[in-house]
Design a protein around this motif. Structure first.
Motif, mmCIF file in Angstrom:
data_model
loop_
_atom_site.group_PDB
_atom_site.id
_atom_site.type_symbol
_atom_site.label_atom_id
_atom_site.label_comp_id
_atom_site.label_asym_id
_atom_site.label_seq_id
_atom_site.Cartn_x
_atom_site.Cartn_y
_atom_site.Cartn_z
ATOM 1 N N ALA A 275 0.865 -1.185 0.000
ATOM 2 C CA ALA A 275 0.000 0.000 0.000
ATOM 3 C C ALA A 275 0.894 1.225 0.000
ATOM 4 O O ALA A 275 1.654 1.453 0.946
ATOM 5 C CB ALA A 275 -0.897 -0.009 1.229
ATOM 6 N N GLY A 276 0.830 2.018 -1.057
ATOM 7 C CA GLY A 276 1.708 3.176 -1.198
ATOM 8 C C GLY A 276 1.513 4.184 -0.065
ATOM 9 O O GLY A 276 0.429 4.309 0.494
ATOM 10 N N HIS A 277 2.627 4.864 0.283
ATOM 11 C CA HIS A 277 2.609 5.944 1.282
ATOM 12 C C HIS A 277 2.222 5.427 2.671
ATOM 13 O O HIS A 277 2.271 4.235 2.913
ATOM 14 C CB HIS A 277 1.701 7.077 0.800
ATOM 15 N N GLY A 278 1.826 6.319 3.579
ATOM 16 C CA GLY A 278 1.476 5.891 4.936
ATOM 17 C C GLY A 278 2.182 6.733 5.989
ATOM 18 O O GLY A 278 3.232 7.322 5.737
ATOM 19 N N ALA B 204 -6.773 0.601 1.685
ATOM 20 C CA ALA B 204 -8.053 -0.094 1.498
ATOM 21 C C ALA B 204 -7.995 -1.029 0.283
ATOM 22 O O ALA B 204 -8.440 -2.184 0.349
ATOM 23 C CB ALA B 204 -9.184 0.920 1.337
ATOM 24 N N ILE B 205 -7.425 -0.536 -0.803
ATOM 25 C CA ILE B 205 -7.333 -1.380 -2.003
ATOM 26 C C ILE B 205 -6.357 -2.531 -1.770
ATOM 27 O O ILE B 205 -6.613 -3.669 -2.167
ATOM 28 C CB ILE B 205 -6.909 -0.545 -3.234
ATOM 29 N N ALA B 206 -5.244 -2.234 -1.086
ATOM 30 C CA ALA B 206 -4.254 -3.287 -0.808
ATOM 31 C C ALA B 206 -4.870 -4.394 0.043
ATOM 32 O O ALA B 206 -4.659 -5.581 -0.208
ATOM 33 C CB ALA B 206 -3.024 -2.696 -0.109
ATOM 34 N N ARG B 207 -5.657 -4.002 1.032
ATOM 35 C CA ARG B 207 -6.310 -5.030 1.877
ATOM 36 C C ARG B 207 -7.286 -5.859 1.054
ATOM 37 O O ARG B 207 -7.351 -7.083 1.184
ATOM 38 C CB ARG B 207 -7.056 -4.366 3.028
ATOM 39 N N ALA B 208 -8.053 -5.188 0.209
ATOM 40 C CA ALA B 208 -9.011 -5.913 -0.640
ATOM 41 C C ALA B 208 -8.261 -6.850 -1.584
ATOM 42 O O ALA B 208 -8.675 -7.992 -1.812
ATOM 43 C CB ALA B 208 -9.864 -4.923 -1.427
ATOM 44 N N ALA C 14 -9.277 -4.241 -6.984
ATOM 45 C CA ALA C 14 -8.541 -5.359 -6.383
ATOM 46 C C ALA C 14 -8.783 -6.649 -7.168
ATOM 47 O O ALA C 14 -7.852 -7.400 -7.454
ATOM 48 C CB ALA C 14 -8.946 -5.536 -4.925
ATOM 49 N N ASP C 15 -10.030 -6.890 -7.537
ATOM 50 C CA ASP C 15 -10.372 -8.095 -8.303
ATOM 51 C C ASP C 15 -9.599 -8.142 -9.612
ATOM 52 O O ASP C 15 -9.057 -9.178 -9.997
ATOM 53 C CB ASP C 15 -11.870 -8.110 -8.634
ATOM 54 N N ALA C 16 -9.578 -7.007 -10.289
ATOM 55 C CA ALA C 16 -8.904 -6.969 -11.588
ATOM 56 C C ALA C 16 -7.401 -7.209 -11.430
ATOM 57 O O ALA C 16 -6.808 -8.000 -12.161
ATOM 58 C CB ALA C 16 -9.167 -5.636 -12.281
ATOM 59 N N ILE C 17 -6.791 -6.546 -10.460
ATOM 60 C CA ILE C 17 -5.343 -6.718 -10.259
ATOM 61 C C ILE C 17 -5.040 -8.173 -9.902
ATOM 62 O O ILE C 17 -4.143 -8.801 -10.465
ATOM 63 C CB ILE C 17 -4.807 -5.774 -9.158
ATOM 64 N N ALA C 18 -5.843 -8.733 -8.981
ATOM 65 C CA ALA C 18 -5.623 -10.120 -8.555
ATOM 66 C C ALA C 18 -5.770 -11.076 -9.734
ATOM 67 O O ALA C 18 -4.981 -12.014 -9.890
ATOM 68 C CB ALA C 18 -6.589 -10.499 -7.447
ATOM 69 N N SER C 19 -6.762 -10.836 -10.578
ATOM 70 C CA SER C 19 -6.940 -11.789 -11.669
ATOM 71 C C SER C 19 -5.823 -11.651 -12.701
ATOM 72 O O SER C 19 -5.408 -12.640 -13.304
ATOM 73 C CB SER C 19 -8.340 -11.672 -12.291
ATOM 74 N N GLY C 20 -5.304 -10.446 -12.874
ATOM 75 C CA GLY C 20 -4.150 -10.276 -13.758
ATOM 76 C C GLY C 20 -2.931 -11.023 -13.231
ATOM 77 O O GLY C 20 -2.247 -11.739 -13.970
#
Ligand SMILES: [Zn+2]
Length: 402
Positions: free
Chosen positions: A161-164, A184-188, A362-368
């Motif tokens: 997850a970028g930054h923080g 949030a996206i990284a967790r998903a 998240a779904d799209a990245i994971a499926s890629g």
């Protein structure tokens, strides 16, 4: 007294350190032991994932798991001893850490993996060769417990997850901070990856924490990641620009001026935490053939992610972009950086805040990522074994099992 034993034993060898830190407290609800004479599987049912650290001690032989920010459920009963497991104890440690000690008749190699349970998470310890019954999980069980022995491990994806912390990343016109959205996206994304048999995610951060770019790489390496995916949602001067972009490291300059500017800004993130910029020339670590190969692998994996994002209508440009991102400089792990959207566009800023959109990305990245690994499974993984089985089945030499 216990403390003394543990300190003594700690020197005996740290086997592995979990990397996921957890802000809200988790609860240990149940411990299941399935044990034979020379192997066992111990599952800890938790409400959430904790940054476990795992190590072994001898005299007597035991496996110790420390779970930070974790408490015991009041109803939890001690697991009975059976087979090679002579007992399981729990105890509170300083700073809210819960310690679980699995006592053994004899020393066994141990590996741990996280699985998604019906409710919460399950930390599964495999000691020796796992008993068949434990692997052959029924329909209501968590996802396949897999990973018995070599040749069947999970593909590990480091999700960054970028930054923080002190570095908020880009800030949208509505005040949305990139660091919140990326987490949030990284967790998903991690959830999505974890629900996929044969794949496991490791988050470089799971709370609002400042991490140096090099630390992100180090955490991925410590987790033996097969792939590193950094998640961002940056801003651009032109507020009308929308859409996702996927970047890999470039050795010879950026693919566009915009990509160079973005990389420069991302690389300046370390300054936010008071860390001097890494100004070593990229060439210094990138000359060798291995690194070029890693970039090639990164690019082909990134292409899969581009296609997947394009499939859901999220891509800005249908090509993988290239620039000198420090966070992608891991010399051994194929790495990509996904700009999920431009937070500078007010409509995208709104969408980025929605859990639906976060899950969609998240779904799209994971499926890629998954489609890349299905075609290019790393050695020793379940994907590799299944790939091989499928190839044999294709040639008609062997029919696919079940
Ligand atoms: Zn960013």
């Amino acid at each position: 007294m216990i403390d003394k034993v543990f300190r003594q034993g700690f020197a005996a060898g740290v086997l592995g350190l979990g990397l996921i830190s957890l802000s809200p407290a988790a609860e240990l609800r149940a411990i299941h032991v399935s044990s034979g004479s020379d192997s066992a599987q111990v599952s800890l049912e938790l409400t959430d994932r904790a940054a476990q650290s795992l190590f072994t001690l001898d005299h007597p032989d035991r496996v110790v798991i420390d779970l930070p920010h974790t408490h015991l459920s009041s109803g939890l009963r001690a697991a009975p001893s059976s087979g090679v497991v002579t007992g399981v104890r729990t105890g509170a440690r300083p700073h809210g850490t819960l310690r679980v000690v699995v006592q053994l008749k004899t020393a066994l190699p141990v590996r741990s993996s996280w699985a998604v349970a019906e409710e919460g998470r399950q930390l599964v310890l495999t000691l020796g060769e796992p008993p068949v019954a434990a692997v052959d999980a029924g329909p209501k069980a968590v996802r396949a417990q897999h990973a018995p022995g070599e040749g069947d491990r999970d593909v590990i994806v480091a999700v960054d997850a970028g930054h923080g912390g002190v570095d908020p990343g880009a800030i949208g016109h509505g005040g949305t901070r990139e660091k919140v959205v990326t987490l949030a996206i990284a967790r998903a994304l991690a959830d999505r990856i974890d629900s996929e048999p044969g794949m496991r995610a490791v988050l470089t951060r799971d709370r609002d924490e400042f991490l140096e770019l090099r630390q992100r790489i180090a955490r991925a390496r410590a987790a033996h990641a097969d792939m590193f995916v950094s998640v961002h949602a940056d801003s651009i001067a032109d507020r009308s620009v929308t859409g996702a972009s996927v970047y890999v490291l470039s050795v010879h300059g950026a693919s566009s001026e915009a990509a160079r500017v973005l990389a420069d800004r991302e690389n300046a993130a370390d300054l936010m935490g008071g860390v001097p910029l890494d100004d070593s020339p990229l060439g210094a670590v990138l000359i060798d053939a291995t690194q070029s190969e890693i970039i090639g692998v990164s690019a082909s994996a990134a292409e899969r992610v581009v296609s997947a994002l394009e499939g859901v209508g999220e891509m800005r440009r249908a090509q993988v972009q290239r620039a000198g991102f420090v966070v992608l400089k891991s010399p051994a792990i194929p790495s990509m950086l996904v700009e999920t959207a431009y937070i500078s566009n007010p409509a995208e800023e709104r969408r980025l805040r929605s859990a639906t959109q976060q899950a969609r990305l998240a779904d799209a990245i994971a499926s890629g990522v998954r489609s890349y690994f299905l075609q290019n499974p790393p050695d020793g993984t379940r994907f590799k074994r299944e790939h091989r089985t499928a190839s044999i089945a294709d040639t008609g030499t062997l029919s696919a099992s079940h």
